[in-house]
Design a protein around this motif. Structure first.
Motif, PDB file in Angstrom:
ATOM      1  N   LEU A  88      50.886  38.862  47.079  1.00 60.81           N
ATOM      2  CA  LEU A  88      49.515  39.016  47.556  1.00 60.81           C
ATOM      3  C   LEU A  88      48.666  39.713  46.494  1.00 60.81           C
ATOM      4  CD1 LEU A  88      47.511  38.667  49.907  1.00 60.81           C
ATOM      5  CD2 LEU A  88      48.271  40.912  50.749  1.00 60.81           C
ATOM      6  N   THR A  89      47.623  39.028  46.049  1.00 58.75           N
ATOM      7  CA  THR A  89      46.659  39.608  45.109  1.00 58.75           C
ATOM      8  C   THR A  89      45.464  40.087  45.914  1.00 58.75           C
ATOM      9  OG1 THR A  89      47.335  38.050  43.393  1.00 58.75           O
ATOM     10  CG2 THR A  89      45.248  39.199  43.061  1.00 58.75           C
ATOM     11  N   VAL A  90      45.025  41.300  45.623  1.00 56.07           N
ATOM     12  CA  VAL A  90      43.886  41.882  46.338  1.00 56.07           C
ATOM     13  C   VAL A  90      42.886  42.436  45.333  1.00 56.07           C
ATOM     14  CG1 VAL A  90      45.093  44.098  46.627  1.00 56.07           C
ATOM     15  CG2 VAL A  90      43.185  43.537  48.125  1.00 56.07           C
ATOM     16  N   PHE A  91      41.616  42.238  45.650  1.00 57.53           N
ATOM     17  CA  PHE A  91      40.524  42.845  44.897  1.00 57.53           C
ATOM     18  C   PHE A  91      39.881  43.886  45.793  1.00 57.53           C
ATOM     19  CE2 PHE A  91      41.143  38.889  42.690  1.00 57.53           C
ATOM     20  CZ  PHE A  91      40.971  39.234  41.362  1.00 57.53           C
ATOM     21  N   LEU A  92      39.842  45.118  45.330  1.00 61.81           N
ATOM     22  CA  LEU A  92      39.226  46.213  46.077  1.00 61.81           C
ATOM     23  C   LEU A  92      37.873  46.518  45.450  1.00 61.81           C
ATOM     24  CD1 LEU A  92      42.511  46.924  45.893  1.00 61.81           C
ATOM     25  CD2 LEU A  92      41.740  48.793  47.303  1.00 61.81           C
ATOM     26  N   GLN A  93      36.854  46.540  46.275  1.00 59.90           N
ATOM     27  CA  GLN A  93      35.515  46.894  45.825  1.00 59.90           C
ATOM     28  C   GLN A  93      35.277  48.350  46.223  1.00 59.90           C
ATOM     29  OE1 GLN A  93      35.548  44.070  48.306  1.00 59.90           O
ATOM     30  NE2 GLN A  93      36.218  42.749  46.652  1.00 59.90           N
ATOM     31  N   ILE A  94      34.973  49.155  45.228  1.00 61.64           N
ATOM     32  CA  ILE A  94      34.885  50.606  45.437  1.00 61.64           C
ATOM     33  C   ILE A  94      33.465  51.094  45.194  1.00 61.64           C
ATOM     34  CG2 ILE A  94      35.743  52.862  44.637  1.00 61.64           C
ATOM     35  CD1 ILE A  94      37.990  51.112  45.791  1.00 61.64           C
ATOM     36  N   ARG A  95      33.004  51.945  46.092  1.00 62.31           N
ATOM     37  CA  ARG A  95      31.792  52.722  45.850  1.00 62.31           C
ATOM     38  C   ARG A  95      32.245  54.170  45.703  1.00 62.31           C
ATOM     39  NH1 ARG A  95      29.859  48.578  48.749  1.00 62.31           N
ATOM     40  NH2 ARG A  95      27.993  47.573  47.981  1.00 62.31           N
TER      41      ARG A  95
ATOM     42  N   GLY B 100      25.644  46.485  39.290  1.00 61.47           N
ATOM     43  CA  GLY B 100      25.310  45.873  40.576  1.00 61.47           C
ATOM     44  C   GLY B 100      25.609  46.773  41.753  1.00 61.47           C
ATOM     45  N   ASP B 101      25.913  46.149  42.890  1.00 60.91           N
ATOM     46  CA  ASP B 101      26.044  46.866  44.159  1.00 60.91           C
ATOM     47  C   ASP B 101      27.268  47.748  44.270  1.00 60.91           C
ATOM     48  OD1 ASP B 101      23.702  45.791  45.071  1.00 60.91           O
ATOM     49  OD2 ASP B 101      24.674  44.135  46.127  1.00 60.91           O
ATOM     50  N   LEU B 102      28.348  47.391  43.606  1.00 61.53           N
ATOM     51  CA  LEU B 102      29.549  48.222  43.713  1.00 61.53           C
ATOM     52  C   LEU B 102      29.790  48.952  42.404  1.00 61.53           C
ATOM     53  CD1 LEU B 102      32.527  46.648  42.547  1.00 61.53           C
ATOM     54  CD2 LEU B 102      31.377  45.000  43.993  1.00 61.53           C
ATOM     55  N   ASP B 103      30.574  50.002  42.478  1.00 64.20           N
ATOM     56  CA  ASP B 103      30.815  50.827  41.290  1.00 64.20           C
ATOM     57  C   ASP B 103      32.042  50.375  40.511  1.00 64.20           C
ATOM     58  OD1 ASP B 103      28.619  52.623  41.715  1.00 64.20           O
ATOM     59  OD2 ASP B 103      29.779  53.526  43.345  1.00 64.20           O
ATOM     60  N   TYR B 104      33.123  50.054  41.239  1.00 65.18           N
ATOM     61  CA  TYR B 104      34.386  49.694  40.576  1.00 65.18           C
ATOM     62  C   TYR B 104      35.027  48.519  41.292  1.00 65.18           C
ATOM     63  CZ  TYR B 104      33.716  54.145  38.339  1.00 65.18           C
ATOM     64  OH  TYR B 104      33.177  55.170  37.625  1.00 65.18           O
ATOM     65  N   LEU B 105      35.734  47.724  40.525  1.00 68.33           N
ATOM     66  CA  LEU B 105      36.521  46.621  41.057  1.00 68.33           C
ATOM     67  C   LEU B 105      37.960  46.829  40.602  1.00 68.33           C
ATOM     68  CD1 LEU B 105      36.471  43.864  42.542  1.00 68.33           C
ATOM     69  CD2 LEU B 105      36.204  42.802  40.288  1.00 68.33           C
ATOM     70  N   ILE B 106      38.872  46.782  41.561  1.00 63.87           N
ATOM     71  CA  ILE B 106      40.300  46.955  41.274  1.00 63.87           C
ATOM     72  C   ILE B 106      41.012  45.661  41.623  1.00 63.87           C
ATOM     73  CG2 ILE B 106      42.429  48.155  41.962  1.00 63.87           C
ATOM     74  CD1 ILE B 106      40.715  50.594  42.624  1.00 63.87           C
ATOM     75  N   ARG B 107      41.884  45.212  40.729  1.00 63.65           N
ATOM     76  CA  ARG B 107      42.758  44.070  41.014  1.00 63.65           C
ATOM     77  C   ARG B 107      44.167  44.615  41.153  1.00 63.65           C
ATOM     78  NH1 ARG B 107      45.879  41.087  37.670  1.00 63.65           N
ATOM     79  NH2 ARG B 107      44.791  41.865  35.847  1.00 63.65           N
TER      80      ARG B 107
END
Length: 155
Positions: free
Chosen positions: A66-73, A103-110
């Motif tokens: 399972l691959t997940v992308f977490l959008q972090i503020r 943009g709208d989010l601060d960090y993206l984690i894969r």
């Protein structure tokens, strides 16, 4: 290494596909002797163009399907929070990439995890280590393209 010539680009193209390729085979593909290839590869490594030679593993065959992308503020926008966030994400082996975004989010984690329960464990671990403003996740349903090869047209 500021300028790459056509042979360097051909070496890099071949190495991006198979970094374990024997120098004899590499030489045949790019039109150089084994020793000339070795010198070029060493120069590309010394200059940092080649950062590392690694094996690419199949996540599903290792139980990490399972691959997940977490959008972090971020909870805060200061150097202390960023250092804490960087330490926490670097320490989690499931985290494959962390990107500061515009943009709208601060960090993206894969991240690569076994299943939803494993994702929840990762989520709980992350929020216990770093205060978050907001976290949302998207799960990969189908991988259409994934490559580690970089285009060499600008090199």
């Amino acid at each position: 290494m500021s300028t790459l010539d056509d042979i360097d680009r051909r070496i890099l193209k071949e190495f991006q596909r198979d970094a374990a390729m024997a120098l004899d085979a590499l030489g045949e593909r790019v039109g150089l002797s084994r020793n000339a290839c070795w010198r070029r590869v060493k120069a590309l490594e010394a200059s940092g163009v080649i950062r590392a030679r690694v094996a690419l593993l199949d996540p599903a065959k290792l139980g990490l399907g399972l691959t997940v992308f977490l959008q972090i503020r971020a909870a805060r926008h200061d150097a202390e929070w960023l250092a804490q966030f960087a330490r926490a994400t670097r320490a989690l082996p499931e985290v494959q990439g962390v990107y500061r975004m515009s943009g709208d989010l601060d960090y993206l984690i894969r991240a690569q995890v076994a299943d939803m329960a494993d994702y929840d464990r990762l989520y709980q671990t992350l929020i216990a280590r770093v205060p978050m403003g907001d976290v949302s996740a998207s799960f990969v349903m189908e991988e259409i393209k994934h490559t580690t090869e970089l285009p060499l047209t600008h090199a």
